[in-house]
Design a protein around this motif. Sequence first.
Motif, mmCIF file in Angstrom:
data_model
loop_
_atom_site.group_PDB
_atom_site.id
_atom_site.type_symbol
_atom_site.label_atom_id
_atom_site.label_comp_id
_atom_site.label_asym_id
_atom_site.label_seq_id
_atom_site.Cartn_x
_atom_site.Cartn_y
_atom_site.Cartn_z
ATOM 1 N N ASP A 14 0.612 -1.331 -0.056
ATOM 2 C CA ASP A 14 0.488 -0.349 0.135
ATOM 3 C C ASP A 14 0.669 1.448 0.207
ATOM 4 N N SER A 15 2.179 1.298 0.767
ATOM 5 C CA SER A 15 2.666 2.203 0.858
ATOM 6 C C SER A 15 3.730 2.478 -0.497
ATOM 7 N N VAL A 16 3.514 1.562 -1.325
ATOM 8 C CA VAL A 16 4.395 1.675 -2.693
ATOM 9 C C VAL A 16 4.101 3.097 -3.539
ATOM 10 N N PRO A 17 2.849 3.321 -3.810
ATOM 11 C CA PRO A 17 2.234 4.307 -4.744
ATOM 12 C C PRO A 17 3.260 5.756 -4.215
ATOM 13 N N VAL A 18 3.210 5.686 -2.404
ATOM 14 C CA VAL A 18 3.541 7.434 -1.933
ATOM 15 C C VAL A 18 5.159 7.256 -1.775
ATOM 16 N N ILE A 19 5.224 5.786 -1.495
ATOM 17 C CA ILE A 19 7.556 5.651 -1.743
ATOM 18 C C ILE A 19 7.638 6.435 -3.468
ATOM 19 N N ARG A 20 7.368 5.651 -4.962
ATOM 20 C CA ARG A 20 7.114 6.513 -5.767
ATOM 21 C C ARG A 20 6.460 7.964 -6.481
ATOM 22 N N ALA A 21 5.597 8.624 -5.332
ATOM 23 C CA ALA A 21 5.396 10.283 -5.185
ATOM 24 C C ALA A 21 6.585 10.350 -4.716
ATOM 25 N N LEU A 22 6.887 10.458 -3.715
ATOM 26 C CA LEU A 22 8.187 10.973 -2.573
ATOM 27 C C LEU A 22 9.197 11.000 -3.650
ATOM 28 N N ARG A 23 9.969 9.579 -4.499
ATOM 29 C CA ARG A 23 11.049 9.442 -5.016
ATOM 30 C C ARG A 23 11.236 10.909 -6.629
ATOM 31 N N GLN A 24 10.058 10.769 -6.168
ATOM 32 C CA GLN A 24 10.034 11.365 -8.128
ATOM 33 C C GLN A 24 9.874 12.826 -7.940
ATOM 34 N N HIS A 25 8.924 13.387 -6.443
ATOM 35 C CA HIS A 25 9.022 14.411 -6.264
ATOM 36 C C HIS A 25 10.546 14.983 -6.201
ATOM 37 N N ALA A 26 11.297 14.387 -5.296
ATOM 38 C CA ALA A 26 12.834 14.277 -5.074
ATOM 39 C C ALA A 26 13.974 14.769 -6.494
ATOM 40 N N SER A 28 23.935 22.803 -3.648
ATOM 41 C CA SER A 28 23.113 22.199 -1.797
ATOM 42 C C SER A 28 22.358 22.809 -1.515
ATOM 43 N N HIS A 29 22.408 24.591 -1.749
ATOM 44 C CA HIS A 29 21.243 25.004 -0.830
ATOM 45 C C HIS A 29 20.196 24.907 -1.068
ATOM 46 N N GLY A 30 20.263 25.011 -2.781
ATOM 47 C CA GLY A 30 19.013 24.808 -2.846
ATOM 48 C C GLY A 30 17.693 23.859 -2.530
ATOM 49 N N LEU A 31 18.682 22.620 -3.152
ATOM 50 C CA LEU A 31 18.538 21.302 -1.830
ATOM 51 C C LEU A 31 17.698 21.086 -1.338
ATOM 52 N N THR A 32 18.916 21.631 -0.171
ATOM 53 C CA THR A 32 18.880 21.532 1.139
ATOM 54 C C THR A 32 17.110 22.372 1.286
ATOM 55 N N ASN A 33 17.029 23.277 0.754
ATOM 56 C CA ASN A 33 15.658 24.451 1.265
ATOM 57 C C ASN A 33 14.502 23.452 0.755
ATOM 58 N N LYS A 34 14.652 22.880 -0.345
ATOM 59 C CA LYS A 34 13.599 22.226 -1.173
ATOM 60 C C LYS A 34 12.957 21.697 -1.060
ATOM 61 N N LEU A 35 13.556 20.926 0.037
ATOM 62 C CA LEU A 35 13.843 18.806 0.445
ATOM 63 C C LEU A 35 13.645 19.340 1.917
ATOM 64 N N MET A 36 13.472 20.147 2.239
ATOM 65 C CA MET A 36 13.525 20.243 3.710
ATOM 66 C C MET A 36 12.034 20.948 4.642
ATOM 67 N N HIS A 37 11.320 22.112 2.691
ATOM 68 C CA HIS A 37 10.162 22.767 2.832
ATOM 69 C C HIS A 37 9.065 22.058 3.667
ATOM 70 N N GLY A 38 8.750 21.012 3.189
ATOM 71 C CA GLY A 38 7.314 20.086 3.256
ATOM 72 C C GLY A 38 7.566 19.646 4.865
ATOM 73 N N PRO A 39 9.094 18.736 5.374
ATOM 74 C CA PRO A 39 8.173 18.929 6.894
ATOM 75 C C PRO A 39 8.741 20.294 7.820
ATOM 76 N N THR A 40 9.104 21.075 7.324
ATOM 77 C CA THR A 40 8.999 22.186 8.276
ATOM 78 C C THR A 40 7.886 22.832 7.976
ATOM 79 N N ARG A 41 7.302 22.357 7.248
ATOM 80 C CA ARG A 41 5.988 23.737 7.157
ATOM 81 C C ARG A 41 5.116 22.380 7.512
ATOM 82 N N TYR A 42 4.997 21.402 8.123
ATOM 83 C CA TYR A 42 4.370 20.331 8.978
ATOM 84 C C TYR A 42 4.969 20.364 10.562
ATOM 85 N N LEU A 43 5.567 20.773 10.480
ATOM 86 C CA LEU A 43 6.040 21.441 12.213
ATOM 87 C C LEU A 43 5.670 22.185 12.339
ATOM 88 N N ASN A 44 5.748 23.187 11.381
ATOM 89 C CA ASN A 44 5.138 24.313 12.261
ATOM 90 C C ASN A 44 3.502 24.381 12.634
#
Length: 418
Positions: free
Chosen positions: A336-348, A377-393
């Motif tokens: 059941d997690s396969v579609p989510v994993i695929r979407a996450l990897r595609q996003h990255a 490196s900063h661009g990758l870090t900021n964009k990949l951390m945007h989702g978790p950071t917003r989730y916490l906030n």
Amino acid sequence: MQLYALGLNHHTAPLAIRERVAFQPERLDLALHDLTRGSAVREAAILSTCNRTELYFAAEQPQHAADWLAGFHQLPLNEVAPYLYAHPQRDAIRHVFRVASGLDSMVLGEPQILGQVKDAVRRAEEAGTLGTLLHKLFQSTFAVAKEVRSTTAIGANTVSMAAAAVNLCARIFERVSDQHVLFIGAGEMIELCAAHFAGAGPKSMTIANRTEARGQALASRFGAQTMRIDLVGDMLPRFDIVVSCTAAPLPIVGLGMAERAIKARRHRPMVMVDLAVPRDIEPEIGKMDDVFLYTVDDLAQVVDAGLESRQQAVIEAEGIIDSRVDGFLHWMQARDSVPVIRALRQHAENVREAEVERALRLLARGGDPQQVLEALSHGLTNKLMHGPTRYLNQAEGEQHADAGRIVRQLFNLPPQQH
């Protein structure tokens, strides 16, 4: 999509009910296609034996199945419903594991049921109703049954239905070796019965079957004679023991036929064992004074009293099954997690491609490579951390603490220092 099992068996329903919902082999493909017609049931397999009729299927909701089972056999649902059991996902998985391992059989640990489950799976596969989910379920089922049989004593000293039939006859006749035996049918159960009776050395064994070649093939294995099945009525008086197990929709041995046979035998007793569902021998014959008629339900009363010695094996087998149920559910959850994993990897991957493209443009314009790499490196870090950071906030109240634990677990962060 959820897994379900629905059906009835010798624990929940008498023979008179079981035979009304049994599936004839020639109608099984039709039944499978009919059950999976439309979108309610996506995958299905049907197990129909003398002791059980069960539907294994994948669907969003199970309600349709009971209506379908009653309707297919042209029965009112209220006549069947009191005997039905319906198992949702975990219970359905555990149930099929127990069935195939012989833990749900009339004779504990009997091996024939595994072959019957395999036949049901083969028929579903040939009919095109066995999808990914049921295919994986039954492959796991066969592995579990093999493990239970090879690592526990569940099958030790098992008395099969065939052996029970011989034991019944030995109760009526002083010596089975003095009797003439007629087998009607040439399927797996008759083959097993013939093997057990052959061990008792009867005076003669005869096989009557609709397919002459199959009857002769079985007879040659045990030194038996063959007979056309349409001659059973005329030849019946010659036999002391009759064992019948066919897929015929109507009885083969009727009351009048039995009455004529007993008269011709001058009331010498006969034993008739009916292992078929629907029955091959009319039930009224059992009321005759000189006929001892036994059905599959009666055989349960003469099985060997070795259950207590096998209780430890049952405990071990149940432990194996519980563990394998957890393993199969884990596979389903991972699936059941396969579609989510695929979407996450595609996003990255999309983020990576965008940042690399931006870095290449800067380099093409003569940008300083070190500064471009820093920006990449900063661009990758900021964009990949945007989702978790917003989730916490955005988490509030009790959800905030849960969000923190989830993020720490996701990114393998050290425990929070207090």
